[in-house]
Design a protein around this motif. Structure first.
Motif, short mmCIF file in Angstrom:
data_model
loop_
_atom_site.label_atom_id
_atom_site.label_comp_id
_atom_site.label_asym_id
_atom_site.label_seq_id
_atom_site.Cartn_x
_atom_site.Cartn_y
_atom_site.Cartn_z
N ALA A 63 17.01 18.08 37.54
CA ALA A 63 17.01 19.31 36.75
C ALA A 63 18.43 19.76 36.42
O ALA A 63 18.72 20.17 35.28
CB ALA A 63 16.27 20.42 37.52
N VAL A 64 19.34 19.66 37.38
CA VAL A 64 20.73 20.03 37.13
C VAL A 64 21.35 19.10 36.09
O VAL A 64 22.03 19.54 35.16
CB VAL A 64 21.54 19.99 38.44
N ALA A 65 21.09 17.80 36.21
CA ALA A 65 21.68 16.83 35.27
C ALA A 65 21.17 17.03 33.86
O ALA A 65 21.94 16.92 32.89
CB ALA A 65 21.39 15.41 35.76
N VAL A 66 19.88 17.29 33.70
CA VAL A 66 19.31 17.49 32.36
C VAL A 66 19.88 18.76 31.75
O VAL A 66 20.23 18.80 30.56
CB VAL A 66 17.78 17.53 32.43
N ARG A 67 19.99 19.83 32.53
CA ARG A 67 20.55 21.07 32.00
C ARG A 67 22.01 20.87 31.57
O ARG A 67 22.41 21.31 30.49
CB ARG A 67 20.46 22.17 33.07
N TYR A 68 22.77 20.24 32.43
CA TYR A 68 24.19 20.02 32.11
C TYR A 68 24.32 19.18 30.85
O TYR A 68 25.18 19.45 29.99
CB TYR A 68 24.87 19.34 33.29
N ALA A 69 23.49 18.17 30.70
CA ALA A 69 23.56 17.31 29.53
C ALA A 69 23.26 18.07 28.25
O ALA A 69 23.71 17.67 27.17
CB ALA A 69 22.58 16.15 29.68
N GLY A 70 22.51 19.16 28.35
CA GLY A 70 22.16 19.93 27.16
C GLY A 70 23.26 20.84 26.68
O GLY A 70 23.31 21.17 25.49
N HIS A 71 24.15 21.29 27.58
CA HIS A 71 25.19 22.21 27.12
C HIS A 71 26.61 21.67 27.26
O HIS A 71 27.56 22.33 26.87
CB HIS A 71 25.07 23.58 27.80
N ARG A 72 26.76 20.47 27.79
CA ARG A 72 28.06 19.81 27.77
C ARG A 72 28.19 19.11 26.43
O ARG A 72 27.39 18.22 26.09
CB ARG A 72 28.15 18.79 28.90
N THR A 73 29.15 19.50 25.62
CA THR A 73 29.26 18.95 24.28
C THR A 73 30.42 17.96 24.17
O THR A 73 31.41 18.04 24.91
CB THR A 73 29.46 20.06 23.23
N VAL A 74 30.25 17.04 23.24
CA VAL A 74 31.28 16.06 22.92
C VAL A 74 31.37 15.97 21.39
O VAL A 74 30.48 16.43 20.67
CB VAL A 74 30.95 14.66 23.51
N ALA A 75 32.44 15.36 20.93
CA ALA A 75 32.60 15.19 19.48
C ALA A 75 31.55 14.23 18.96
O ALA A 75 31.36 13.14 19.49
CB ALA A 75 34.00 14.67 19.17
N GLY A 76 30.85 14.65 17.91
CA GLY A 76 29.83 13.81 17.31
C GLY A 76 30.42 12.86 16.28
O GLY A 76 31.64 12.78 16.11
N PRO A 77 29.56 12.13 15.60
CA PRO A 77 30.04 11.26 14.52
C PRO A 77 30.84 12.06 13.51
O PRO A 77 30.67 13.27 13.37
CB PRO A 77 28.75 10.70 13.91
N ARG A 78 31.69 11.39 12.77
CA ARG A 78 32.62 12.04 11.86
C ARG A 78 31.91 13.04 10.94
O ARG A 78 30.91 12.72 10.30
CB ARG A 78 33.34 10.99 11.01
N GLY A 79 32.40 14.26 10.98
CA GLY A 79 31.86 15.28 10.09
C GLY A 79 30.68 16.05 10.64
O GLY A 79 30.18 16.97 9.99
N THR A 80 30.22 15.73 11.86
CA THR A 80 29.04 16.40 12.39
C THR A 80 29.38 17.46 13.42
O THR A 80 28.50 18.21 13.86
CB THR A 80 28.08 15.38 13.03
N GLY A 81 30.61 17.56 13.85
CA GLY A 81 30.99 18.55 14.85
C GLY A 81 30.56 18.15 16.24
O GLY A 81 30.21 16.99 16.51
N ARG A 85 21.88 8.06 23.44
CA ARG A 85 20.91 7.24 24.17
C ARG A 85 21.48 6.78 25.51
O ARG A 85 20.76 6.68 26.51
CB ARG A 85 20.51 6.03 23.31
N THR A 86 22.77 6.50 25.53
CA THR A 86 23.38 6.06 26.78
C THR A 86 23.33 7.12 27.87
O THR A 86 23.41 6.81 29.06
CB THR A 86 24.85 5.68 26.54
N HIS A 87 23.17 8.38 27.46
CA HIS A 87 23.09 9.46 28.45
C HIS A 87 21.64 9.85 28.74
O HIS A 87 21.25 9.95 29.90
CB HIS A 87 23.87 10.68 27.96
N HIS A 88 20.84 10.05 27.68
CA HIS A 88 19.49 10.54 27.95
C HIS A 88 18.55 9.43 28.42
O HIS A 88 17.53 9.71 29.05
CB HIS A 88 18.91 11.26 26.72
N GLY A 89 18.90 8.17 28.14
CA GLY A 89 18.02 7.08 28.58
C GLY A 89 17.85 7.03 30.09
O GLY A 89 16.71 7.04 30.60
#
Length: 623
Positions: free
Chosen positions: A299-317, A325-329
């Protein structure tokens, strides 16, 4: 993969899935323990030393005892015992450990061997003394029939004299220090009457007062263990005398008023097993600890994964790291495993409760032992994966995952190491395992058949049977007359068969849970989780199933894409699935990375970003 949506308040779907995980009577079995974890005495406090944490755990144990209608309930009701471990294990592993020892191994054994109510149990019931259990010795662990502590009958004093003959016979790791208050213990010792050794029995022995060990008892603290702090000790006896009534008697035997030994069970091994039968409920308690800990970590890992942000593909913020997939899989697969663990735990608990005659009880004990091993091993994998998905944040103690990583190791060893327990089950099941069907059922060989849970369960049953068939063949090919050699030849395949047996039991529990749900979203979600679990398990043995004609090459080629489909489906519903764990908000409030403002936990009041920009400077202070 779309960004992870915010977790919603409990809905009909999450409530239905909670009932699948916890059983139909959450209010009676679990509500008290869940609520207890939210109260101030049980909230995560700041303890600067392991000794402070240990003292706090014993304080909490006494609070629990005062809050119960009867302390005997936890000794007599295995559902209450396991529910306590399910909720308190992830919150305070030390508390779960000492509570399980006191209520189950100590008080439960006393109640089991005092059906007529002759023994005064008011002290341990009021917790004037805390109970502990002394079976394992330095040189004897899983071979408990060989313990060497002796209890010799003294006719003149009508009691027993306990002695520790050498260093290897010291009792290993019981919580026998005076920390927490006076301690009494049930000591496993060889019963010697008139020079005859009658095997290992339990005796009730006062060990310490609130300050030190009592005469005839020597207690020394062991070095600190990994994980939660418990006052593990070496304990030995030097002519320690206890009255004849200290012996826990029953069908295993007794010493009468005339000092004569009488016993109904001719086998010394059976005498010991009757004496320590509380180990089986203890295994269920360890499974409960593991299941609860894995749920919290996930539960902690899923929550953290939802609000920890990283740079997306170019132009997507910026995007949540969960979008990858490498994280949620891995987290989706962990969700399927945790549901399987929960359902297998509940299945073993149900089976143990209803087992009546000796044959059924033996099968139930075997299932409990196998489930404990599989569940605790799976929990370790899940917890480690979740810690890794939280990166460096997961290493910090205040986020709660580091303690779960080390704490799970204790459950793997407690109440009997997993591997010897599985080896015992393997030896028994070699004689019981079914033969593997030669080919798949008609219509089950097309790739579409892999969408049918019944087909996948059939493949799992085939793998189990194949493992045991290989073990029997290897045993038969080994040279006769060498029992150890024959076992060594068969044990590898037989142990893998035991693992497949656990998986099949979890798969059957999934099928029963799905069938019990009405048509609707909750059933769809559970079916999706079931499908991912089954695909993953079948995929581990696809090559062997292909080789024996149980799968086609087309099916094997289809497995990876089907697995990816199942991962994506489960990952999309992760918030609702995690909400079904019914974890209280207070638990997440104490773990910074479980909330979107986790960075605030590291804020510096004196940081430059808090100072107003100098007059005339462009811009304003930045938070």
């Amino acid at each position: 993969m779309t960004p992870l949506p915010a977790a919603a308040p409990p809905s009909a779907v999450t409530e239905a899935l909670s009932a699948v995980i916890f059983g139909p009577d959450f209010r009676r079995e679990h509500a008290f323990w869940r609520r207890l974890t939210t109260t101030e005495p049980f909230r995560s406090g700041t303890c600067s030393t392991p000794e402070e944490q240990l003292a706090l755990s014993y304080q909490r144990l006494r609070l629990i005892n005062r809050s119960l209608d009867s302390a005997a309930r936890l000794a007599c009701d295995v559902r209450a015992l396991t529910a306590m471990h399910e909720w308190l294990g992830p919150v305070d592993p030390t508390l779960a450990t000492v509570a399980g020892i006191h209520y189950n191994l100590f008080l439960g054994s006393l109640l089991d061997h005092d059906s007529e109510g002759r023994r005064d149990l008011s002290g341990p019931l009021r917790m004037d003394e805390i109970g502990t259990f002394l079976c394992t010795e330095v040189a004897h662990g899983n071979d408990a029939t060989e313990v060497e502590t002796s209890a010799t009958y003294d006719r003149a004093r009508d009691g027993f004299v306990l002695r520790t003959p050498h260093a290897g016979a010291q009792k290993f790791m019981p919580n026998t220090s005076p920390v927490g208050g006076p301690k009494s213990g049930l000591v496993a010792a060889r019963l010697v009457v008139d020079g005859a050794d009658h095997g290992v029995f339990l005796l009730l022995v006062p060990l310490t007062d609130a300050v030190a060990a009592l005469p005839g008892v020597r207690v020394r603290r062991l070095p600190a263990r990994m994980g939660s702090p418990v006052d593990h000790c070496l304990t030995s006896f030097d002519d320690c005398f206890v009255p004849r009534t200290a012996l826990l008697a029953g069908p295993q035997g007794h010493v009468g008023e005339g000092g004569e030994f009488a016993g109904a069970l001719p086998s010394r091994r059976r005498r010991l097993l009757v004496s320590i039968r509380r180990v089986t409920p203890g295994k269920l308690a360890m499974s409960a600890c593991a299941v609860g800990s894995a749920r919290v970590a996930l539960a902690v890992a899923v929550r953290y994964a939802g609000h920890r942000t990283v740079a997306g593909p170019r132009g997507t913020g910026a995007i949540p790291v969960y979008a990858h997939r490498t994280h949620h899989g891995p987290l989706a697969e962990a969700l399927a495993t945790v549901f399987a663990m929960s359902l297998l735990h509940r299945r073993a608990l149900d089976r143990w409760e209803v087992s009546a005659d000796e044959a059924d009880r033996a099968a139930a004990e075997r299932l409990v032992a196998v489930a404990k091993g599989w569940i605790t091993w799976q929990a370790r994998d899940v917890i480690v994966e979740c810690r890794e998905r939280c990166g460096a944040q997961g290493l910090l103690e205040h986020n709660g995952l580091a303690a779960l990583v080390t704490g799970i190791e204790g459950t793997i060893t407690a109440e009997g190491d997993n591997l010897p327990a599985h080896a015992k089950a393997a030896a028994e099941m070699l004689l019981l395992a079914p033969q593997a069907p030669a080919h798949a059922a008609d219509g089950a060989t097309a790739p579409a058949g892999l969408r049918d849970p019944a087909v996948l369960r059939g493949l799992l049953a085939a793998v189990e049977a194949l493992r045991f068939a290989r073990a029997r063949a290897r045993m038969g090919a080994a040279p006769p007359g060498d029992a150890l050699g024959r076992w060594n030849a068969a044990s590898g395949a037989a142990l893998r068969g035991v693992e497949e047996y656990a998986v099949r039991q979890a798969a059957e529990a999934f099928a029963e849970a799905v069938a019990a749900l009405p048509e609707g979203a909750a059933r769809e979600r559970l079916t999706e989780v079931e499908w991912l679990f089954l695909l993953r398990q079948v995929g581990r043995s696809a090559g062997e199933l292909l080789a024996v004609g149980r799968m086609t090459a087309e099916q094997v080629r289809a497995l990876p894409d089907l697995h990816e489909e199942a991962v994506a489906t489960v990952a999309a519903h992760a918030p609702a699935l995690v909400e079904s764990f019914a974890l209280p908000d207070e638990l997440f409030a104490e773990r910074p990375i479980a909330g979107p403002a986790y960075a605030d936990a590291y804020d510096d009041p004196e940081g430059a970003w808090h100072r107003t920009a100098p007059a005339g400077a462009a811009g304003e202070a930045v938070r």
